[in-house]
Each structure stands twice: as C-alpha cells, then as structure tokens.
Design a protein around this motif. Structure first.
Motif, mmCIF file in Angstrom:
data_model
loop_
_atom_site.group_PDB
_atom_site.id
_atom_site.type_symbol
_atom_site.label_atom_id
_atom_site.label_comp_id
_atom_site.label_asym_id
_atom_site.label_seq_id
_atom_site.Cartn_x
_atom_site.Cartn_y
_atom_site.Cartn_z
ATOM 1 N N UNK A 94 0.834 -0.754 -0.317
ATOM 2 C CA UNK A 94 0.225 0.263 -0.305
ATOM 3 C C UNK A 94 0.670 1.149 -0.044
ATOM 4 N N UNK A 95 0.757 2.343 -0.525
ATOM 5 C CA UNK A 95 1.153 3.787 -0.549
ATOM 6 C C UNK A 95 1.720 3.779 0.506
ATOM 7 N N UNK A 96 0.726 3.895 1.607
ATOM 8 C CA UNK A 96 1.225 4.481 2.994
ATOM 9 C C UNK A 96 2.865 3.357 3.226
ATOM 10 N N UNK A 97 2.599 1.970 3.028
ATOM 11 C CA UNK A 97 4.160 1.507 3.131
ATOM 12 C C UNK A 97 4.858 1.594 2.645
ATOM 13 N N UNK A 98 4.892 1.554 0.994
ATOM 14 C CA UNK A 98 5.405 1.687 -0.212
ATOM 15 C C UNK A 98 6.481 3.125 -0.249
ATOM 16 N N UNK A 99 5.931 4.401 -0.111
ATOM 17 C CA UNK A 99 6.136 5.403 0.213
ATOM 18 C C UNK A 99 7.302 5.405 1.277
#
Length: 245
Positions: A94-99
């Motif tokens: 998810x973006x919250x983890x990927x970024x």
C-alpha cells in the motif's frame, strides 16, 4: 513528446551514464527522476525495472568483455536472489508503506554516494564464504524486487565494505546481478498487471544511449566523484518527497 517527458528522458539519460559507469543500472536514479516529476507510485517499479534491464545488459556486456567479472562471486548470490526478486516483484505494498520504504531507499543511496564518492580502497581482498553470499543474495533479491531496483546499491557497498572483491570485479558482478534480478522482479510485477508511463519508449532510448556511454567510461576507470555527489543530492530530494507526499 511533451516537455515533461522530454525532461524525464534527459534525466534518465544522465542517470544511466552516471550509474552504468560504476556497474549499476540506475533504477534508484530513474525512480528519483520519475518521483520528482510526479508520476503515479504504481508506475515507478515496472518502469524502473524495465529501464534497468536495458542498461544492465549493456553494462554486463562491457564489464565481462574486459574480464572485470567473477562467476564464483556471482553464482551464490543469484541462486537465492532470483526467486526472491520474483517474489518481491509480485508483492504490492500500500502507498502508506511503499512510499516510506522507497524514500528510505533513496536517502540511503544518497548518503552512500556522498560517503563513498572520494574513496578508493586498497585493502587486502578476503575470500567470502559461500553461505554468506547466499544469505546476502536472498535478502537483497527480495528487497530489490519489492521496491523496484536491481539491488546494486545494496550489493556493491556490502562487497566493498567486507572486501570480498576488487573494485572493478565488484562493478562487473553488480552489473550481472542487477540484470538477473531486474528480469526476475519485472516478471513478478507482470503478475499484477503493471501500468507503464506513456513516455516509456522515449525513456528507453535515453537509457540505452546513456547506459552505453557510461559503461564505456566505466570500463576505462572513469572517475565519477563530482557527478556521484550531484546524483546523491537528487536522490536525497526525491527520498524526502516520498516522505512528505
């Protein structure tokens, strides 16, 4: 081709020159450039891996032809890195983890570039144990597939720090390592129906030209102190952008 695509192509060309001159393919640089340009996060990984394959193929050929390569150092790394890169590529965070992970990767690459820009170690080479190489390949392979890089920015500093090979040999090994992991990672990404940016064709041409030029210089021991420092600044800015959104 619009102005933004042209600017990205220019950035990719210079990143390919810089990275391939030291045996890398430039995925972290491509990610930095595309992130600064505001491309969607889901397109960064497949695009960076595709460009990586092109540049790593050129760099691998150049270094192998100049005998700057060691199969005995490479094979224990790739027997675990290839399946792990495939697995990592098949996963979507998810973006919250990927970024944050991507930002940390870019900032790590930036500081590594700053700290190693002027170093030219002349320490005695130590033969690595095969099981240590196998473990290193497992961890680096998975992480490279997960975030969309070939793993060279992790492998090269590790091999240099542990004195497991001469600088030129490490560059050659890193180039081939990046190639096989990028292929495995991209195959994993393809399972998730990747989205490629519209300008990828132009950027591929820029990467090929830059990769050929940089690898040509790298095979002749091109010094990249200043340009590594400049690239480190770009990576640092892009990494910060990932955290700030």
């Amino acid at each position: 081709m619009d102005l933004l695509s042209l600017l990205i192509a220019c950035g990719i060309f210079f990143a390919a020159v810089l990275y391939s001159s030291v045996g890398h393919a430039g995925a972290s640089g491509y990610i930095a450039i595309m992130a600064l340009a505001g491309l969607a996060p889901e397109s960064l990984k497949p695009a960076a891996l595709a460009l990586n394959i092109l540049v790593a193929t050129i760099a691998s050929t150049k270094y192998i032809r100049t005998n700057a390569f060691s199969w005995s150092l490479l094979w224990p790394l790739i027997i675990t890195s290839i399946p792990c890169a495939y697995l990592g590529g098949a996963l979507t965070l998810p973006g919250d983890y990927y970024k944050p992970i991507l930002g940390a990767l870019l900032i790590y690459a930036a500081f590594h570039s700053f700290l190693t820009a002027k170093k030219s170690p002349t320490q005695t080479i130590q033969a690595p144990k095969k099981w240590l190489l196998i473990c290193a390949g497992l961890m680096i392979g998975f992480l490279s597939g997960l975030v969309g890089v070939g793993g060279g920015i992790f492998l090269s500093p590790l091999l240099l720090f542990l004195r497991w090979g001469e600088t030129r040999i490490i560059s050659g090994v890193a180039a081939v390592f990046i190639l096989v992991n990028s292929v495995a990672g991209l195959l994993g990404v393809m399972l998730m129906h990747p989205v490629l940016p519209e300008g990828i064709g132009y950027w591929a041409v820029a990467a090929i030209l830059g990769g050929w030029l940089g690898a040509e210089f790298g095979s002749k021991r091109f010094s990249a102190t200043v340009i590594r420092q400049v690239m480190a600044l770009v990576l640092l800015v892009a990494g910060g952008k990932m955290f700030l959104g």
